[in-house]
Motif scaffolding. Sequence first.
Motif, PDB file in Angstrom:
ATOM      1  N   GLU A   1       0.799  -1.211   0.000  1.00 46.07           N
ATOM      2  CA  GLU A   1       0.000   0.000   0.000  1.00 46.07           C
ATOM      3  C   GLU A   1       0.839   1.272   0.000  1.00 46.07           C
ATOM      4  O   GLU A   1       0.585   2.194  -0.766  1.00 46.07           O
ATOM      5  CB  GLU A   1      -0.929  -0.002   1.225  1.00 46.07           C
ATOM      6  CG  GLU A   1      -1.999  -1.077   1.184  1.00 46.07           C
ATOM      7  CD  GLU A   1      -3.076  -0.767   0.157  1.00 46.07           C
ATOM      8  OE1 GLU A   1      -3.796   0.243   0.301  1.00 46.07           O
ATOM      9  OE2 GLU A   1      -3.182  -1.529  -0.821  1.00 46.07           O
ATOM     10  N   THR A   2       1.851   1.346   0.872  1.00 45.02           N
ATOM     11  CA  THR A   2       2.642   2.570   1.012  1.00 45.02           C
ATOM     12  C   THR A   2       3.780   2.646  -0.001  1.00 45.02           C
ATOM     13  O   THR A   2       4.005   3.693  -0.612  1.00 45.02           O
ATOM     14  CB  THR A   2       3.209   2.675   2.441  1.00 45.02           C
ATOM     15  OG1 THR A   2       2.118   2.734   3.370  1.00 45.02           O
ATOM     16  CG2 THR A   2       4.063   3.926   2.600  1.00 45.02           C
ATOM     17  N   LEU A   3       4.508   1.535  -0.170  1.00 50.62           N
ATOM     18  CA  LEU A   3       5.660   1.540  -1.066  1.00 50.62           C
ATOM     19  C   LEU A   3       5.296   1.187  -2.501  1.00 50.62           C
ATOM     20  O   LEU A   3       6.141   1.271  -3.397  1.00 50.62           O
ATOM     21  CB  LEU A   3       6.730   0.563  -0.551  1.00 50.62           C
ATOM     22  CG  LEU A   3       7.239   0.832   0.869  1.00 50.62           C
ATOM     23  CD1 LEU A   3       8.312  -0.190   1.242  1.00 50.62           C
ATOM     24  CD2 LEU A   3       7.785   2.250   1.001  1.00 50.62           C
ATOM     25  N   GLU A   4       4.033   0.749  -2.712  1.00 50.40           N
ATOM     26  CA  GLU A   4       3.521   0.423  -4.046  1.00 50.40           C
ATOM     27  C   GLU A   4       4.362  -0.652  -4.744  1.00 50.40           C
ATOM     28  O   GLU A   4       4.699  -0.557  -5.928  1.00 50.40           O
ATOM     29  CB  GLU A   4       3.442   1.693  -4.914  1.00 50.40           C
ATOM     30  CG  GLU A   4       2.519   2.749  -4.319  1.00 50.40           C
ATOM     31  CD  GLU A   4       2.465   4.018  -5.154  1.00 50.40           C
ATOM     32  OE1 GLU A   4       3.033   4.022  -6.272  1.00 50.40           O
ATOM     33  OE2 GLU A   4       1.877   5.007  -4.689  1.00 50.40           O
ATOM     34  N   ILE A   5       4.707  -1.673  -3.975  1.00 44.23           N
ATOM     35  CA  ILE A   5       5.460  -2.815  -4.498  1.00 44.23           C
ATOM     36  C   ILE A   5       4.467  -3.875  -4.978  1.00 44.23           C
ATOM     37  O   ILE A   5       3.443  -4.111  -4.339  1.00 44.23           O
ATOM     38  CB  ILE A   5       6.399  -3.396  -3.424  1.00 44.23           C
ATOM     39  CG1 ILE A   5       7.331  -2.305  -2.878  1.00 44.23           C
ATOM     40  CG2 ILE A   5       7.197  -4.563  -3.978  1.00 44.23           C
ATOM     41  CD1 ILE A   5       8.270  -1.708  -3.900  1.00 44.23           C
ATOM     42  N   SER A   6       4.772  -4.532  -6.079  1.00 44.22           N
ATOM     43  CA  SER A   6       3.855  -5.533  -6.633  1.00 44.22           C
ATOM     44  C   SER A   6       3.751  -6.751  -5.715  1.00 44.22           C
ATOM     45  O   SER A   6       4.681  -7.079  -4.972  1.00 44.22           O
ATOM     46  CB  SER A   6       4.329  -5.981  -8.015  1.00 44.22           C
ATOM     47  OG  SER A   6       5.530  -6.725  -7.913  1.00 44.22           O
ATOM     48  N   THR A   7       2.608  -7.432  -5.794  1.00 48.63           N
ATOM     49  CA  THR A   7       2.393  -8.635  -4.994  1.00 48.63           C
ATOM     50  C   THR A   7       3.411  -9.721  -5.328  1.00 48.63           C
ATOM     51  O   THR A   7       3.884 -10.442  -4.438  1.00 48.63           O
ATOM     52  CB  THR A   7       0.971  -9.175  -5.230  1.00 48.63           C
ATOM     53  OG1 THR A   7       0.026  -8.156  -4.902  1.00 48.63           O
ATOM     54  CG2 THR A   7       0.706 -10.404  -4.378  1.00 48.63           C
ATOM     55  N   THR A   8       3.777  -9.823  -6.599  1.00 46.57           N
ATOM     56  CA  THR A   8       4.756 -10.832  -7.012  1.00 46.57           C
ATOM     57  C   THR A   8       6.103 -10.597  -6.348  1.00 46.57           C
ATOM     58  O   THR A   8       6.734 -11.545  -5.840  1.00 46.57           O
ATOM     59  CB  THR A   8       4.928 -10.820  -8.542  1.00 46.57           C
ATOM     60  OG1 THR A   8       3.659 -11.058  -9.149  1.00 46.57           O
ATOM     61  CG2 THR A   8       5.912 -11.889  -8.984  1.00 46.57           C
ATOM     62  N   PHE A   9       6.556  -9.343  -6.329  1.00 48.81           N
ATOM     63  CA  PHE A   9       7.854  -9.067  -5.701  1.00 48.81           C
ATOM     64  C   PHE A   9       7.781  -9.232  -4.191  1.00 48.81           C
ATOM     65  O   PHE A   9       8.751  -9.672  -3.561  1.00 48.81           O
ATOM     66  CB  PHE A   9       8.344  -7.654  -6.039  1.00 48.81           C
ATOM     67  CG  PHE A   9       9.761  -7.402  -5.593  1.00 48.81           C
ATOM     68  CD1 PHE A   9      10.827  -7.851  -6.352  1.00 48.81           C
ATOM     69  CD2 PHE A   9      10.026  -6.764  -4.386  1.00 48.81           C
ATOM     70  CE1 PHE A   9      12.135  -7.650  -5.939  1.00 48.81           C
ATOM     71  CE2 PHE A   9      11.330  -6.559  -3.959  1.00 48.81           C
ATOM     72  CZ  PHE A   9      12.395  -7.002  -4.735  1.00 48.81           C
ATOM     73  N   ILE A  10       6.647  -8.893  -3.578  1.00 44.59           N
ATOM     74  CA  ILE A  10       6.482  -9.098  -2.136  1.00 44.59           C
ATOM     75  C   ILE A  10       6.619 -10.575  -1.806  1.00 44.59           C
ATOM     76  O   ILE A  10       7.271 -10.960  -0.830  1.00 44.59           O
ATOM     77  CB  ILE A  10       5.119  -8.555  -1.662  1.00 44.59           C
ATOM     78  CG1 ILE A  10       5.093  -7.023  -1.759  1.00 44.59           C
ATOM     79  CG2 ILE A  10       4.832  -8.982  -0.223  1.00 44.59           C
ATOM     80  CD1 ILE A  10       3.738  -6.418  -1.471  1.00 44.59           C
ATOM     81  N   ALA A  11       6.004 -11.416  -2.624  1.00 43.41           N
ATOM     82  CA  ALA A  11       6.108 -12.859  -2.406  1.00 43.41           C
ATOM     83  C   ALA A  11       7.554 -13.322  -2.563  1.00 43.41           C
ATOM     84  O   ALA A  11       8.047 -14.150  -1.779  1.00 43.41           O
ATOM     85  CB  ALA A  11       5.200 -13.601  -3.379  1.00 43.41           C
ATOM     86  N   PHE A  12       8.245 -12.798  -3.579  1.00 48.27           N
ATOM     87  CA  PHE A  12       9.660 -13.130  -3.766  1.00 48.27           C
ATOM     88  C   PHE A  12      10.491 -12.665  -2.569  1.00 48.27           C
ATOM     89  O   PHE A  12      11.387 -13.386  -2.103  1.00 48.27           O
ATOM     90  CB  PHE A  12      10.176 -12.490  -5.056  1.00 48.27           C
ATOM     91  CG  PHE A  12      11.676 -12.574  -5.208  1.00 48.27           C
ATOM     92  CD1 PHE A  12      12.298 -13.773  -5.521  1.00 48.27           C
ATOM     93  CD2 PHE A  12      12.473 -11.444  -5.012  1.00 48.27           C
ATOM     94  CE1 PHE A  12      13.687 -13.852  -5.645  1.00 48.27           C
ATOM     95  CE2 PHE A  12      13.851 -11.507  -5.143  1.00 48.27           C
ATOM     96  CZ  PHE A  12      14.461 -12.722  -5.460  1.00 48.27           C
ATOM     97  N   LEU A  13      10.197 -11.470  -2.082  1.00 48.25           N
ATOM     98  CA  LEU A  13      10.914 -10.940  -0.923  1.00 48.25           C
ATOM     99  C   LEU A  13      10.712 -11.834   0.296  1.00 48.25           C
ATOM    100  O   LEU A  13      11.659 -12.106   1.050  1.00 48.25           O
ATOM    101  CB  LEU A  13      10.430  -9.521  -0.624  1.00 48.25           C
ATOM    102  CG  LEU A  13      11.033  -8.836   0.603  1.00 48.25           C
ATOM    103  CD1 LEU A  13      12.535  -8.669   0.452  1.00 48.25           C
ATOM    104  CD2 LEU A  13      10.368  -7.484   0.838  1.00 48.25           C
ATOM    105  N   LEU A  14       9.502 -12.314   0.487  1.00 48.32           N
ATOM    106  CA  LEU A  14       9.238 -13.226   1.605  1.00 48.32           C
ATOM    107  C   LEU A  14      10.046 -14.509   1.469  1.00 48.32           C
ATOM    108  O   LEU A  14      10.515 -15.063   2.468  1.00 48.32           O
ATOM    109  CB  LEU A  14       7.748 -13.551   1.683  1.00 48.32           C
ATOM    110  CG  LEU A  14       6.850 -12.459   2.247  1.00 48.32           C
ATOM    111  CD1 LEU A  14       5.398 -12.832   2.074  1.00 48.32           C
ATOM    112  CD2 LEU A  14       7.159 -12.218   3.717  1.00 48.32           C
ATOM    113  N   LEU A  15      10.202 -14.979   0.254  1.00 49.53           N
ATOM    114  CA  LEU A  15      11.015 -16.172   0.017  1.00 49.53           C
ATOM    115  C   LEU A  15      12.456 -15.921   0.441  1.00 49.53           C
ATOM    116  O   LEU A  15      13.081 -16.758   1.115  1.00 49.53           O
ATOM    117  CB  LEU A  15      10.952 -16.541  -1.464  1.00 49.53           C
ATOM    118  CG  LEU A  15      11.709 -17.801  -1.897  1.00 49.53           C
ATOM    119  CD1 LEU A  15      11.127 -19.032  -1.218  1.00 49.53           C
ATOM    120  CD2 LEU A  15      11.653 -17.943  -3.414  1.00 49.53           C
TER     121      LEU A  15
END
Length: 438
Positions: A272-286
């Motif tokens: 929401e705040t940083l406007e990062i895509s859901t795909t990259f968020i999932a990759f970041l969690l990995l």
Amino acid sequence: MRNDQRTIFGWAMYDWANSGYVVIAAGIIPAYFASVIVPEEGWMGFSAESLWGYMVGLISLGMFLITPVLGAIADYSARRLMFLRVFAFGGALFVTCFAFVSTGDVLLAIFMFLMSHFGLAASNVFYDGMLPNISTDDTIDGISSKGYAYGYVGSGVYLLLALVFIFYSENLGFGEDQAARLAIGGSGLWWAGFAWYAFRRMREVGEAREPLGTGAGESRLLAYMRLGFSSTWGTCRRLSGHKQLLLFIVAYMFYIDGVQTVISISAIYAAETLEISTTFIAFLLLVVQFTAFLGALMFGRLSDRIGPKRSVLIALVVWSFVLVAAYFLPVGQNYPLLALGVVIGVVMGGTQALSRSLYGSIIPEEASAEFFGFFSVFTKFSAIWGPIIFATFRQVTGSSRPGVLSLAVFFVVGFVLLSLVDVDKARAARTEWSTPSS
């Protein structure tokens, strides 16, 4: 049972089992909740970020009220493994049903999340309560770190499978939203399947004690519930005579609030705040999961050299700098967030694993489930405030950045209080503890 490798492997594998849901609850569910379930204009006057923060605070409040009682009952009934099974399979069932939640089903999504998260938190009371019974003082740090390490690897493996499935969802005939729902529901099947495997390698320890003073016609369940409440209240009163243990609990309440809040709001803050895509968020969690695995092992070795207390203090300093850096993260840029995620993964693994083992080494063994009930309840009680503060800042200021920065206070206060704890005195005092028989 102590230091038995088959038992330790089974115990650690439960961390692997629930890890699929843990990583999904930390990343995929919040992003799916914000982007698909909650409308763009919000729901009943609340933004997705604010609603998520209040929801996490609510489940923490519920756990605060019930987990110490569950722990006390488990201690007296010698049913830790039974309770672990019930809550694990119950939580897995509800998260599996999340696969049927779609756009606009805000209330249903909240209900499914609360119930599945309750199953996770309650099962961890009994899971953590087994740690002192399967280890000794010289192995508890390593065994605790092993459990977290298995969990981080398991969550990374499941997240990788989920990402591949979502990425190729169109080739398989699924829409992206449908694939996300199936990935969420699949984490429940992962949880239940590996939990069954883990439980086959574990067994109950201790002997059940009949509750005294049972009234006429009172069932054993009601007697244990009465005993659980009275024992929990008695533990609260007697803690005042164990100053070092009490000081550690207060310190832990502060800094773990920061840790849990960072875990719970990171994905929705990024989306929401940083406007990062859901795909990259999932990759970041990995990336975070695998670095947390390394972090748990690294801090376990660091603890062997300088002790768990000093190791945790180092982690708290790093956490404070992480939140300052998070405040200044630029919008729409992936790599600064990725670098910060690597640091978070390392200190997250060390903080969680060593806090659990340090606590396990200073509590009375005969009341381990009761005290790990307190460990869980203080985790949940402290976790009420961080998400609520974050959500309130977001609601009042219209920005989540001040809320993120405010979380650094929890780590600073936790650092000061933990530095005052005398671990040797705390370990010596546990032999002075007496457990009431009724």
